[in-house]
Design a protein around this motif. Structure first.
Motif, PDB file in Angstrom:
ATOM      1  N   VAL A  97       0.844  -1.667  -0.224  1.00  0.00           N
ATOM      2  CA  VAL A  97      -0.028  -0.110   0.112  1.00  0.00           C
ATOM      3  C   VAL A  97       0.705   1.633  -0.307  1.00  0.00           C
ATOM      4  CG1 VAL A  97      -2.007   1.353   1.515  1.00  0.00           C
ATOM      5  CG2 VAL A  97      -1.697  -1.345   1.281  1.00  0.00           C
ATOM      6  N   GLU A  98       0.925   1.671  -0.853  1.00  0.00           N
ATOM      7  CA  GLU A  98       0.977   3.313  -0.493  1.00  0.00           C
ATOM      8  C   GLU A  98       0.498   4.688   0.229  1.00  0.00           C
ATOM      9  OE1 GLU A  98       2.712   6.468  -4.483  1.00  0.00           O
ATOM     10  OE2 GLU A  98       2.139   5.345  -4.688  1.00  0.00           O
ATOM     11  N   SER A  99       1.711   4.713   0.650  1.00  0.00           N
ATOM     12  CA  SER A  99       0.636   6.447   1.439  1.00  0.00           C
ATOM     13  C   SER A  99       1.566   7.805   1.495  1.00  0.00           C
ATOM     14  CB  SER A  99       0.768   5.855   2.923  1.00  0.00           C
ATOM     15  OG  SER A  99      -0.056   4.802   3.135  1.00  0.00           O
ATOM     16  N   ALA A 141      -2.376   0.546  -3.701  1.00  0.00           N
ATOM     17  CA  ALA A 141      -1.854  -0.524  -3.614  1.00  0.00           C
ATOM     18  C   ALA A 141      -2.068  -1.596  -4.851  1.00  0.00           C
ATOM     19  CB  ALA A 141      -3.198  -1.398  -3.049  1.00  0.00           C
ATOM     20  N   GLY A 142      -1.063  -2.268  -4.489  1.00  0.00           N
ATOM     21  CA  GLY A 142      -0.763  -3.385  -5.440  1.00  0.00           C
ATOM     22  C   GLY A 142      -0.021  -4.577  -4.352  1.00  0.00           C
ATOM     23  N   THR A 143       0.323  -5.771  -5.621  1.00  0.00           N
ATOM     24  CA  THR A 143       0.885  -7.141  -5.791  1.00  0.00           C
ATOM     25  C   THR A 143       2.410  -6.758  -5.093  1.00  0.00           C
ATOM     26  OG1 THR A 143       0.465  -8.623  -7.225  1.00  0.00           O
ATOM     27  CG2 THR A 143      -1.860  -8.129  -4.906  1.00  0.00           C
ATOM     28  N   GLY A 144       3.021  -8.085  -4.515  1.00  0.00           N
ATOM     29  CA  GLY A 144       4.878  -8.591  -4.650  1.00  0.00           C
ATOM     30  C   GLY A 144       4.037  -9.991  -3.944  1.00  0.00           C
ATOM     31  N   PHE A 145       5.741 -10.345  -4.368  1.00  0.00           N
ATOM     32  CA  PHE A 145       5.424 -11.486  -3.338  1.00  0.00           C
ATOM     33  C   PHE A 145       7.538 -11.589  -3.055  1.00  0.00           C
ATOM     34  CE2 PHE A 145       6.647 -12.372  -8.094  1.00  0.00           C
ATOM     35  CZ  PHE A 145       7.734 -13.142  -8.159  1.00  0.00           C
ATOM     36  N   VAL A 159       3.790  -0.115  -9.030  1.00  0.00           N
ATOM     37  CA  VAL A 159       3.549  -0.208  -7.857  1.00  0.00           C
ATOM     38  C   VAL A 159       4.168   0.707  -6.769  1.00  0.00           C
ATOM     39  CG1 VAL A 159       3.293  -1.935  -5.659  1.00  0.00           C
ATOM     40  CG2 VAL A 159       2.801  -2.463  -8.027  1.00  0.00           C
ATOM     41  N   VAL A 160       5.057   0.747  -6.958  1.00  0.00           N
ATOM     42  CA  VAL A 160       6.376   1.637  -5.229  1.00  0.00           C
ATOM     43  C   VAL A 160       6.798   2.920  -6.367  1.00  0.00           C
ATOM     44  CG1 VAL A 160       5.728  -0.403  -4.366  1.00  0.00           C
ATOM     45  CG2 VAL A 160       7.621   0.232  -5.888  1.00  0.00           C
ATOM     46  N   PRO A 161       6.625   3.483  -7.385  1.00  0.00           N
ATOM     47  CA  PRO A 161       6.666   4.612  -7.948  1.00  0.00           C
ATOM     48  C   PRO A 161       7.373   5.778  -7.406  1.00  0.00           C
ATOM     49  CG  PRO A 161       4.246   4.998  -8.217  1.00  0.00           C
ATOM     50  CD  PRO A 161       4.877   3.383  -7.277  1.00  0.00           C
ATOM     51  N   THR A 168       3.499   0.375   3.027  1.00  0.00           N
ATOM     52  CA  THR A 168       3.291  -0.685   4.197  1.00  0.00           C
ATOM     53  C   THR A 168       3.374  -1.776   3.203  1.00  0.00           C
ATOM     54  OG1 THR A 168       2.236   0.951   5.102  1.00  0.00           O
ATOM     55  CG2 THR A 168       1.688  -0.861   5.855  1.00  0.00           C
ATOM     56  N   VAL A 169       3.496  -2.861   3.655  1.00  0.00           N
ATOM     57  CA  VAL A 169       3.381  -4.311   3.251  1.00  0.00           C
ATOM     58  C   VAL A 169       1.739  -5.103   4.274  1.00  0.00           C
ATOM     59  CG1 VAL A 169       5.013  -6.543   2.844  1.00  0.00           C
ATOM     60  CG2 VAL A 169       5.713  -4.392   2.255  1.00  0.00           C
TER      61      VAL A 169
END
Length: 212
Positions: A97-99, A141-145, A159-161, A168-169
């Motif tokens: 989540v990008e804040s 918000a986006g996803t990752g692994f 997702v994290v530009p 926040t993960v």
């Protein structure tokens, strides 16, 4: 003498007539026998064809049923494999989540004519948005692994530009961790995010060139 000749001719004619009648009856009887034999042979052939058709239909129906059963087994097997794959990787999938700080606005009402004394008595007021500080807000918000048990996460760069944002993960366990972007690539649209901690579930990376 003439009477004898006539009588003899009559006898010969009757004999010929009887012979013709006998021959005709024999021919008809033979024809009837041949017709009966042909009909009997046709009945046998029809029965054989009907039996063959019935056997073929039964075999076809059995083959169709077997094919459907195989298709159902294959579909069920594929579903089970997919479910197993999802269950295996789910613990390593995270949400990011990008804040960021965004302006905090407040509505105030002002006289559109300013302090002009001529318009003071009209009481005209219009709403105006004014910034009264900033507030932290989730903007995307986006996803990752997770690919390393010590907290390295692969995600997309989009997702994290923002280098000024906070990330926040959210882990599959429900825990939250602050993520730090350690690498970005606009060309591949990939990024690596690091969280603190260890012992995380991971997804092993493969080699696409090894796929057939």
């Amino acid at each position: 003498m003439q009477v004898r000749l006539v009588f003899l001719a009559l006898i010969l004619a009757l004999s010929g007539l009887f012979a013709w009648q006998w021959s005709r009856e024999n021919v008809l009887a033979h024809s009837v026998d041949e017709l009966k034999a042909s009909l009997a042979s046709a009945d046998v052939e029809l029965a054989r064809v009907a039996q063959s058709a019935s056997t073929t239909a039964a075999t076809t129906a059995a083959n169709i049923t077997e094919l459907k059963n195989r298709e159902q087994l294959v579909a069920k097997s594929q579903d089970q494999k997919l479910q197993s794959a999802v269950a295996a990787v789910t613990p390593a999938v995270v949400s990011i989540v990008e804040s960021k700080e965004v302006p905090k606005l407040q509505v105030t009402y002002v006289n559109p004519f300013g302090n002009d004394p001529f318009f003071q008595g009209f009481g005209a007021q219009v709403p105006v948005y004014q910034q009264v500080g900033t507030t932290t807000q989730n903007v995307s918000a986006g996803t990752g692994f997770l690919v390393r048990a010590n907290g390295y996460i692969v995600t997309n760069k989009h997702v994290v530009p923002d280098t000024n944002a906070t990330y926040t993960v959210l882990l599959a366990s429900g825990k939250q961790k602050t993520g730090t972007v350690v690498w970005r690539s606009s060309t591949e649209d990939l990024a690596v995010v690091k969280i603190t901690g260890s012992g995380y579930a991971t997804i092993p990376l493969g080699d696409s060139s090894a796929l057939s």
